[in-house]
Enzyme design. Structure first.
Site, PDB file in Angstrom:
ATOM      1  N   LYS A 195      -1.946   8.402 -28.325  1.00  0.00           N
ATOM      2  CA  LYS A 195      -3.280   8.000 -27.884  1.00  0.00           C
ATOM      3  C   LYS A 195      -3.123   6.980 -26.773  1.00  0.00           C
ATOM      4  O   LYS A 195      -2.527   5.915 -26.966  1.00  0.00           O
ATOM      5  CB  LYS A 195      -4.042   7.410 -29.063  1.00  0.00           C
ATOM      6  CG  LYS A 195      -5.427   6.940 -28.696  1.00  0.00           C
ATOM      7  CD  LYS A 195      -6.205   6.561 -29.936  1.00  0.00           C
ATOM      8  CE  LYS A 195      -7.561   5.993 -29.579  1.00  0.00           C
ATOM      9  NZ  LYS A 195      -8.307   5.604 -30.770  1.00  0.00           N
ATOM     10  N   LYS A 248      -4.374  12.427 -26.864  1.00  0.00           N
ATOM     11  CA  LYS A 248      -5.732  12.001 -26.543  1.00  0.00           C
ATOM     12  C   LYS A 248      -5.703  11.003 -25.404  1.00  0.00           C
ATOM     13  O   LYS A 248      -4.919  10.057 -25.493  1.00  0.00           O
ATOM     14  CB  LYS A 248      -6.327  11.368 -27.790  1.00  0.00           C
ATOM     15  CG  LYS A 248      -7.706  10.819 -27.629  1.00  0.00           C
ATOM     16  CD  LYS A 248      -8.101  10.147 -28.901  1.00  0.00           C
ATOM     17  CE  LYS A 248      -9.383   9.391 -28.641  1.00  0.00           C
ATOM     18  NZ  LYS A 248      -9.783   8.598 -29.747  1.00  0.00           N
TER      19      LYS A 248
END
Ligand code: PBG
Length: 322
Positions: A195, A248
Site C-alpha cells: 500500500k 494499492k
C-alpha cells in the site's frame, strides 16, 4: 509475404473473443461500501467527490446490496464510520460496532455474498491515524495488538475475509494467531501488503472521514518511488500467513501488480482507489470520456497486469456490462 498481418484475427467479434487473453468477470470484482452508525438505518449521504457512492445507514446498505446482488454482485468490502471516535480507536473492535453489525446483517440476508472487512483504525481514532500515537509517532507493536482484536471481532461477526490495510509491520502474523486461537483457522487474510502513501486516496478520506488531523502516512505506507520493496512487503505478509496480497492503488502501479503476479503463486488483489474513480467520473461528467468504456478498460488493464480480485467503486456499474 513479408509482414505480420495482425488484423486477420481481428475481423469479427466472435473471432476476437476466441483469441482474447484476458476477461473481466463479475466474480473478480469487489464493491466497497461506507457504513454509518448512529444516523438511522435509512441514512444516505452522497459523497461529493465520488459521484454514485454514498455513506449508508444499515438499512440503506442492505437495500443497495440487494439490488446489486440480484445483478450478480459476489463480494463487497466494508468501511465503517462510527458514532464516536477516541484516541485508541476502540470503536473498531466493539461487538456492536458499525462493521460488526453490518457484517451480521449482510450475512443473514445474503449468505453467499463474500463479505470482506477492512481492518484499520484510522476511521475510529480521533486523530485519524492508523494506530496508537505518541507525540507525532505512530506506534507499531501496540497497534498490532489492537488490529488483531479488531480482525477477531470481524471474524466473530461472520466476516468471510479480513483485509488489514494499516501497513503496520507484523500485523498479519498477529491477526493469523488471534484468528487461529479462537477457531477461525479457515478465515482468509487478504493483506494490503503493498500500500503506497498515495495522493489518490483523497476522496476516500472525505468518504470515510479518516483524514489525519496532523502529519501524513508516509512513516508506514510505501514510497511511490519504490518497486523492489514491494516484493519484500509481499513476501513478509505471505510468510506471516496472508492468503492473498493486495497492491494499492492499482492503475498507476500496474508494474507492481505484475511483479507480484510473477514472483508469487498467491492470488494478487488490487484496489482501484477513490482518486482513480474520481478522475474518470469527473472527466465523464464533462463529457470528455465515455465513462463505462473507460471504467471497463481501466479494470481490464488491472486484470491483465495480474490481479484477480479487484476492489473498485465501478463494480456495481460493471455488473450490467460484463
Ligand atoms: C485505510 C484505508 C484507506 C483506503 C482504504 N483503506 C485510506 C488511507 O490509507 O488513507 C483508501 C481507499 C481509497 O482511496 O479508495 N483504512
Amino acid at each position: 509475404m513479408d509482414f505480420f498481418r495482425g488484423r486477420r484475427l481481428r475481423r469479427s467479434e466472435p473471432m476476437r473473443r476466441m483469441v482474447r487473453e484476458t476477461e473481466l468477470t463479475k466474480a473478480d470484482l469487489v464493491q466497497p461500501y461506507f457504513v454509518v452508525q448512529g444516523k438511522g438505518g435509512d441514512f444516505e449521504k452522497p459523497i461529493a467527490s465520488m459521484p454514485g457512492q454514498s455513506q449508508l445507514g444499515l438499512d440503506a446498505l442492505l437495500k443497495r446490496v440487494e439490488g446489486a446482488h440480484k445483478r450478480g454482485l459476489t463480494s463487497c468490502i466494508l468501511f465503517g464510520i462510527p458514532e464516536e471516535k477516541d484516541p485508541e480507536g476502540s470503536g473498531a473492535w466493539k461487538e456492536d460496532g458499525v462493521i460488526q453489525e453490518a457484517v451480521r446483517a449482510l450475512k443473514r440476508e445474503f449468505p453467499e455474498l463474500v463479505v470482506m472487512t477492512d481492518v484499520c483504525l484510522c476511521e475510529y481514532t480521533s486523530h485519524g491515524h492508523c494506530g496508537l500515537v505518541e507525540g507525532e509517532a505512530i506506534l507499531n507493536d501496540p497497534t498490532v495488538e489492537l488490529l488483531a482484536k479488531t480482525a477477531l471481532s470481524h471474524a466473530r461477526a461472520g466476516a468471510d475475509i479480513v483485509a488489514p490495510s494499516d501497513m503496520m509491520d507484523g500485523r498479519v502474523q498477529a491477526i493469523r494467531a488471534a484468528l487461529d486461537g479462537e477457531g477461525h483457522a479457515d478465515l482468509p487474510i487478504v493483506s494490503y501488503a503493498v500500500k503506497y502513501a498515495s495522493s489518490f486516496y483523497g476522496p476516500f478520506r472525505e468518504a470515510a472521514e479518516g483524514a489525519p488531523s496532523f502529519g501524513d502516512r508516509r512513516s508506514h505506507q510505501m514510497d511511490p518511488a519504490n518497486r523492489r520493496e514491494a516484493l519484500r512487503e509481499a513476501e513478509a505478509d505471505l510468510l506471516e500467513g496472508a492468503d492473498a496480497v493486495m497492491v494499492k492503488p492499482a492503475g498507476a502501479y500496474l508494474d507492481v501488480i505484475r511483479d507480484l503476479y510473477e514472483n508469487f503463486a498467491a492470488p494478487v488483489a488490487a484496489y482501484q482507489v477513490s482518486g482513480e474513480y474520481a478522475l474518470i467520473k469527473a472527466a465523464a461528467e464533462r463529457g470528455w470520456l465515455d465513462e463505462r468504456a473507460v471504467a471497463h478498460e481501466s479494470l481490464l488493464a488491472i486484470r491483465r497486469a495480474g490481479a484477480k480480485m479487484i476492489l473498485s467503486y465501478f463494480t456495481e456499474a460493471m455488473l450490467d456490462e460484463i
